[in-house]
Design a protein around this motif. Sequence first.
Motif, PDB file in Angstrom:
ATOM      1  N   ILE A 132      10.139   6.514  10.035  1.00  0.00           N
ATOM      2  CA  ILE A 132      11.064   7.578  10.430  1.00  0.00           C
ATOM      3  C   ILE A 132      11.569   7.342  11.848  1.00  0.00           C
ATOM      4  N   ALA A 133      10.680   6.935  12.743  1.00  0.00           N
ATOM      5  CA  ALA A 133      11.076   6.700  14.132  1.00  0.00           C
ATOM      6  C   ALA A 133      12.072   5.549  14.260  1.00  0.00           C
ATOM      7  N   ASN A 134      11.999   4.583  13.351  1.00  0.00           N
ATOM      8  CA  ASN A 134      12.866   3.409  13.440  1.00  0.00           C
ATOM      9  C   ASN A 134      14.002   3.424  12.424  1.00  0.00           C
ATOM     10  N   ALA A 135      14.311   4.584  11.883  1.00  0.00           N
ATOM     11  CA  ALA A 135      15.363   4.674  10.860  1.00  0.00           C
ATOM     12  C   ALA A 135      16.715   4.188  11.371  1.00  0.00           C
ATOM     13  N   ASP A 136      16.986   4.337  12.663  1.00  0.00           N
ATOM     14  CA  ASP A 136      18.266   3.921  13.231  1.00  0.00           C
ATOM     15  C   ASP A 136      18.193   2.600  13.988  1.00  0.00           C
ATOM     16  N   THR A 137      17.087   1.905  13.886  1.00  0.00           N
ATOM     17  CA  THR A 137      16.925   0.626  14.571  1.00  0.00           C
ATOM     18  C   THR A 137      17.568  -0.483  13.743  1.00  0.00           C
ATOM     19  N   PRO A 138      18.530  -1.211  14.294  1.00  0.00           N
ATOM     20  CA  PRO A 138      19.181  -2.280  13.533  1.00  0.00           C
ATOM     21  C   PRO A 138      18.176  -3.358  13.113  1.00  0.00           C
ATOM     22  N   GLY A 139      18.249  -3.750  11.846  1.00  0.00           N
ATOM     23  CA  GLY A 139      17.408  -4.818  11.330  1.00  0.00           C
ATOM     24  C   GLY A 139      15.985  -4.396  10.977  1.00  0.00           C
ATOM     25  N   TYR A 140      15.647  -3.119  11.119  1.00  0.00           N
ATOM     26  CA  TYR A 140      14.288  -2.661  10.825  1.00  0.00           C
ATOM     27  C   TYR A 140      14.084  -2.566   9.319  1.00  0.00           C
ATOM     28  N   ARG A 141      12.957  -3.095   8.860  1.00  0.00           N
ATOM     29  CA  ARG A 141      12.599  -3.011   7.447  1.00  0.00           C
ATOM     30  C   ARG A 141      11.465  -2.013   7.271  1.00  0.00           C
ATOM     31  N   ARG A 142      11.606  -1.201   6.255  1.00  0.00           N
ATOM     32  CA  ARG A 142      10.625  -0.166   5.931  1.00  0.00           C
ATOM     33  C   ARG A 142       9.260  -0.790   5.641  1.00  0.00           C
ATOM     34  N   LYS A 143       8.199  -0.175   6.171  1.00  0.00           N
ATOM     35  CA  LYS A 143       6.836  -0.641   5.931  1.00  0.00           C
ATOM     36  C   LYS A 143       6.196   0.200   4.834  1.00  0.00           C
ATOM     37  N   THR A 144       5.491  -0.472   3.937  1.00  0.00           N
ATOM     38  CA  THR A 144       4.713   0.221   2.910  1.00  0.00           C
ATOM     39  C   THR A 144       3.283  -0.287   2.976  1.00  0.00           C
ATOM     40  N   ILE A 145       2.370   0.531   2.508  1.00  0.00           N
ATOM     41  CA  ILE A 145       0.966   0.141   2.526  1.00  0.00           C
ATOM     42  C   ILE A 145       0.334   0.478   1.181  1.00  0.00           C
ATOM     43  N   PRO A 146      -0.141  -0.527   0.466  1.00  0.00           N
ATOM     44  CA  PRO A 146      -0.799  -0.252  -0.816  1.00  0.00           C
ATOM     45  C   PRO A 146      -2.268   0.117  -0.581  1.00  0.00           C
ATOM     46  N   PHE A 147      -2.856   0.811  -1.534  1.00  0.00           N
ATOM     47  CA  PHE A 147      -4.276   1.135  -1.470  1.00  0.00           C
ATOM     48  C   PHE A 147      -5.023   0.284  -2.469  1.00  0.00           C
ATOM     49  N   GLU A 148      -6.229  -0.101  -2.109  1.00  0.00           N
ATOM     50  CA  GLU A 148      -7.077  -0.917  -2.968  1.00  0.00           C
ATOM     51  C   GLU A 148      -8.406  -0.203  -3.158  1.00  0.00           C
ATOM     52  N   ILE A 149      -9.002  -0.400  -4.330  1.00  0.00           N
ATOM     53  CA  ILE A 149     -10.316   0.178  -4.586  1.00  0.00           C
ATOM     54  C   ILE A 149     -11.369  -0.802  -4.091  1.00  0.00           C
ATOM     55  N   GLU A 150     -12.281  -0.277  -3.315  1.00  0.00           N
ATOM     56  CA  GLU A 150     -13.349  -1.087  -2.755  1.00  0.00           C
ATOM     57  C   GLU A 150     -14.654  -0.653  -3.408  1.00  0.00           C
ATOM     58  N   ALA A 151     -15.305  -1.571  -4.098  1.00  0.00           N
ATOM     59  CA  ALA A 151     -16.580  -1.255  -4.735  1.00  0.00           C
ATOM     60  C   ALA A 151     -17.631  -1.062  -3.653  1.00  0.00           C
ATOM     61  N   GLY A 152     -18.185   0.109  -3.637  1.00  0.00           N
ATOM     62  CA  GLY A 152     -19.192   0.423  -2.630  1.00  0.00           C
ATOM     63  C   GLY A 152     -20.594   0.183  -3.146  1.00  0.00           C
ATOM     64  N   ARG A 153     -21.543   0.501  -2.306  1.00  0.00           N
ATOM     65  CA  ARG A 153     -22.943   0.354  -2.689  1.00  0.00           C
ATOM     66  C   ARG A 153     -23.369   1.506  -3.592  1.00  0.00           C
ATOM     67  N   ASN A 154     -24.290   1.234  -4.490  1.00  0.00           N
ATOM     68  CA  ASN A 154     -24.895   2.243  -5.368  1.00  0.00           C
ATOM     69  C   ASN A 154     -23.873   3.011  -6.196  1.00  0.00           C
TER      70      ASN A 154
END
Length: 129
Positions: free
Chosen positions: A29-51
């Motif tokens: 949102i902060a960089n919506a007007d910045t020339p050449g800025y590409r939107r960042k996305t972050i995927p979530f992964e399942i991490e097998a925990g203990r027990n």
Amino acid sequence: MSDFSKSLSVSASGLTAQAQRLRHVSENIANADTPGYRRKTIPFEIEAGRNGASAVKPGRVKLDRSDLERVYDPAHPLADETGHYLGSNVDLVIEIADAREAQRSYEANLKMFDQTRQMSSALMDLLRR
């Protein structure tokens, strides 16, 4: 590992993941007007925990490879000979929707964490009697 600590661990991992997601949405949102800025996305992964307790963790940040917006502004320093320059590919409607979804998920994880803490406290009170 008790069921209480498993529950706390799972909800804490969700809190961490959603907080990081909100951070990237706010950067977009902060960089919506910045020339050449590409939107960042972050995927979530399942991490097998203990027990048997699984957790969610944020994956690597990815850049949205959709086309950048062509903006017509001949007075802009980055404009080419046709008067266009490449803007960002951030859509504020999508970012606001993502922010609301992340906020609600964060609140749900926080409520789960608090409920587990209250249940644990109530159990300790019963055992003390």
